[in-house]
Design an enzyme around this catalytic site. Sequence first.
Site, PDB file in Angstrom:
ATOM      1  N   SER A  58       0.861  -1.187   0.000  1.00  0.00           N
ATOM      2  CA  SER A  58       0.000   0.000   0.000  1.00  0.00           C
ATOM      3  C   SER A  58       0.899   1.239   0.000  1.00  0.00           C
ATOM      4  O   SER A  58       2.079   1.148   0.382  1.00  0.00           O
ATOM      5  CB  SER A  58      -0.846   0.005   1.280  1.00  0.00           C
ATOM      6  OG  SER A  58      -1.426   1.279   1.499  1.00  0.00           O
ATOM      7  N   TYR A 103      -2.540  -1.419  10.312  1.00  0.00           N
ATOM      8  CA  TYR A 103      -2.449  -1.559   8.845  1.00  0.00           C
ATOM      9  C   TYR A 103      -1.121  -1.009   8.333  1.00  0.00           C
ATOM     10  O   TYR A 103      -0.411  -1.673   7.569  1.00  0.00           O
ATOM     11  CB  TYR A 103      -3.622  -0.811   8.211  1.00  0.00           C
ATOM     12  CG  TYR A 103      -3.732  -0.921   6.712  1.00  0.00           C
ATOM     13  CD1 TYR A 103      -4.325  -2.028   6.115  1.00  0.00           C
ATOM     14  CD2 TYR A 103      -3.271   0.098   5.873  1.00  0.00           C
ATOM     15  CE1 TYR A 103      -4.458  -2.121   4.733  1.00  0.00           C
ATOM     16  CE2 TYR A 103      -3.400   0.017   4.495  1.00  0.00           C
ATOM     17  CZ  TYR A 103      -3.998  -1.100   3.932  1.00  0.00           C
ATOM     18  OH  TYR A 103      -4.116  -1.190   2.556  1.00  0.00           O
TER      19      TYR A 103
HETATM   20  P1  NAD Z   1     -11.376  -5.718  -0.599  1.00  0.00           P
HETATM   21  O1  NAD Z   1     -11.904  -5.592   0.776  1.00  0.00           O
HETATM   22  O2  NAD Z   1     -12.251  -5.399  -1.734  1.00  0.00           O
HETATM   23  O3  NAD Z   1     -10.788  -7.183  -0.844  1.00  0.00           O
HETATM   24  C1  NAD Z   1      -9.980  -7.797   0.102  1.00  0.00           C
HETATM   25  C2  NAD Z   1     -10.035  -9.284  -0.134  1.00  0.00           C
HETATM   26  O4  NAD Z   1      -9.252  -9.965   0.866  1.00  0.00           O
HETATM   27  C3  NAD Z   1     -11.462  -9.818  -0.023  1.00  0.00           C
HETATM   28  O5  NAD Z   1     -11.693 -10.718  -1.083  1.00  0.00           O
HETATM   29  C4  NAD Z   1     -11.452 -10.528   1.318  1.00  0.00           C
HETATM   30  O6  NAD Z   1     -12.372 -11.590   1.399  1.00  0.00           O
HETATM   31  C5  NAD Z   1     -10.021 -11.053   1.344  1.00  0.00           C
HETATM   32  N1  NAD Z   1      -9.610 -11.491   2.670  1.00  0.00           N
HETATM   33  C6  NAD Z   1      -9.674 -10.788   3.838  1.00  0.00           C
HETATM   34  N2  NAD Z   1      -9.256 -11.568   4.853  1.00  0.00           N
HETATM   35  C7  NAD Z   1      -8.912 -12.771   4.324  1.00  0.00           C
HETATM   36  C8  NAD Z   1      -8.397 -13.978   4.849  1.00  0.00           C
HETATM   37  N3  NAD Z   1      -8.159 -14.115   6.161  1.00  0.00           N
HETATM   38  N4  NAD Z   1      -8.151 -15.008   4.016  1.00  0.00           N
HETATM   39  C9  NAD Z   1      -8.401 -14.890   2.692  1.00  0.00           C
HETATM   40  N5  NAD Z   1      -8.890 -13.772   2.126  1.00  0.00           N
HETATM   41  C10 NAD Z   1      -9.142 -12.729   2.931  1.00  0.00           C
HETATM   42  O7  NAD Z   1     -10.067  -4.824  -0.653  1.00  0.00           O
HETATM   43  P2  NAD Z   1      -9.132  -4.403  -1.878  1.00  0.00           P
HETATM   44  O8  NAD Z   1      -9.175  -2.938  -1.956  1.00  0.00           O
HETATM   45  O9  NAD Z   1      -9.426  -5.201  -3.094  1.00  0.00           O
HETATM   46  O10 NAD Z   1      -7.724  -4.798  -1.236  1.00  0.00           O
HETATM   47  C11 NAD Z   1      -6.864  -5.788  -1.782  1.00  0.00           C
HETATM   48  C12 NAD Z   1      -5.477  -5.522  -1.254  1.00  0.00           C
HETATM   49  O11 NAD Z   1      -5.033  -4.239  -1.722  1.00  0.00           O
HETATM   50  C13 NAD Z   1      -5.371  -5.484   0.269  1.00  0.00           C
HETATM   51  O12 NAD Z   1      -4.161  -6.091   0.676  1.00  0.00           O
HETATM   52  C14 NAD Z   1      -5.355  -3.999   0.575  1.00  0.00           C
HETATM   53  O13 NAD Z   1      -4.715  -3.698   1.783  1.00  0.00           O
HETATM   54  C15 NAD Z   1      -4.581  -3.477  -0.634  1.00  0.00           C
HETATM   55  N6  NAD Z   1      -4.781  -2.046  -0.880  1.00  0.00           N
HETATM   56  C16 NAD Z   1      -5.999  -1.557  -1.284  1.00  0.00           C
HETATM   57  C17 NAD Z   1      -6.138  -0.195  -1.518  1.00  0.00           C
HETATM   58  C18 NAD Z   1      -7.430   0.418  -1.977  1.00  0.00           C
HETATM   59  O14 NAD Z   1      -7.513   1.659  -2.035  1.00  0.00           O
HETATM   60  N7  NAD Z   1      -8.460  -0.356  -2.317  1.00  0.00           N
HETATM   61  C19 NAD Z   1      -5.052   0.664  -1.322  1.00  0.00           C
HETATM   62  C20 NAD Z   1      -3.839   0.132  -0.905  1.00  0.00           C
HETATM   63  C21 NAD Z   1      -3.721  -1.229  -0.690  1.00  0.00           C
END
Ligand code: NAD
Length: 261
Positions: free
Chosen positions: A145, A158
Amino acid sequence: MYTDLERKVAVITGGSKGIGNAIATRFGQEKMAVVVNYNSDPVGAQKAADQVIANGGKAVIVQANVSTEEGNQALLQAALDNFGDLDVWVNNAGMEIKSATHELSLDAWNKVVSIDQTGVFLGSKTALAYFKAHNKKGNIINMSSVHERIPWPTFASYAAAKGGVKLFTQTIAMEYAKDGIRVNAIGPGAINTPINAKKFADKAQYDQTVSMVPMNRIGTPEEVAAGAAWLASDESSYVTGITLFIDGGMTLYPAFKDGQG
Ligand code: NAD
């Protein structure tokens, strides 16, 4: 499109929605075989798998909690049972909990760290053991991130986990470079996914987030997936140990964008 990716086998954790879903879809366009992991949403995972197949790839869905060793083993086993190999492992699953740090419970801290950091360790360990045992020049992509670099008050667990992912990624990139195994991270900025749904539904919060992005817009999951495809492909063959920021410039100190300071 990256022709070297065709028929390669990938595991994507947290593939039922958001960025993981978009990476699965993109890997389908690359004609890859994908293990789509989900924790609690089989319907979302099946939709992602259907998109992979519709795009010309292959897919299976597998329930597993990434914060457990058994869960990660089950994902590897599914790749081997269904597709006979493993080439790319994407540690994408993640979550966040907002709390003032002096009020953050140990349970909440442990939950975030167990998924966002320990999950990345366990997934990487599982993939590395397979790559080493089979002399494979495999590829690992860890979803970090912008908060591996930017402090984030009220999200200390986080930010700590993502900061850990950064140095973990760099460390194993160095440890396994001699084996031809590449390990990189992606640092998304503000991306339009379910993790941000509540925040972005509020216009004031949406506008406030946009104001922190020099490109003046929220990113799409597909833009993150494009980076994952490039890192997975041979087009990035001399790249290891980096974090590829996909953030519209959010890491460029946007408060200075109009020449202040
Ligand atoms: P999201 O909430 O849409 O998806 C997260 C996914 O992780 C979901 O499918 C959820 O079921 C899964 N998950 C959570 N706990 C789990 C577990 N214990 N075992 C298996 N799966 C699990 O979020 P996203 O935005 O798609 O995030 C994906 C990644 O990108 C994450 O690591 C998040 O920190 C990172 N990220 C997202 C953003 C953003 O702005 N969306 C920014 C920086 C980083």
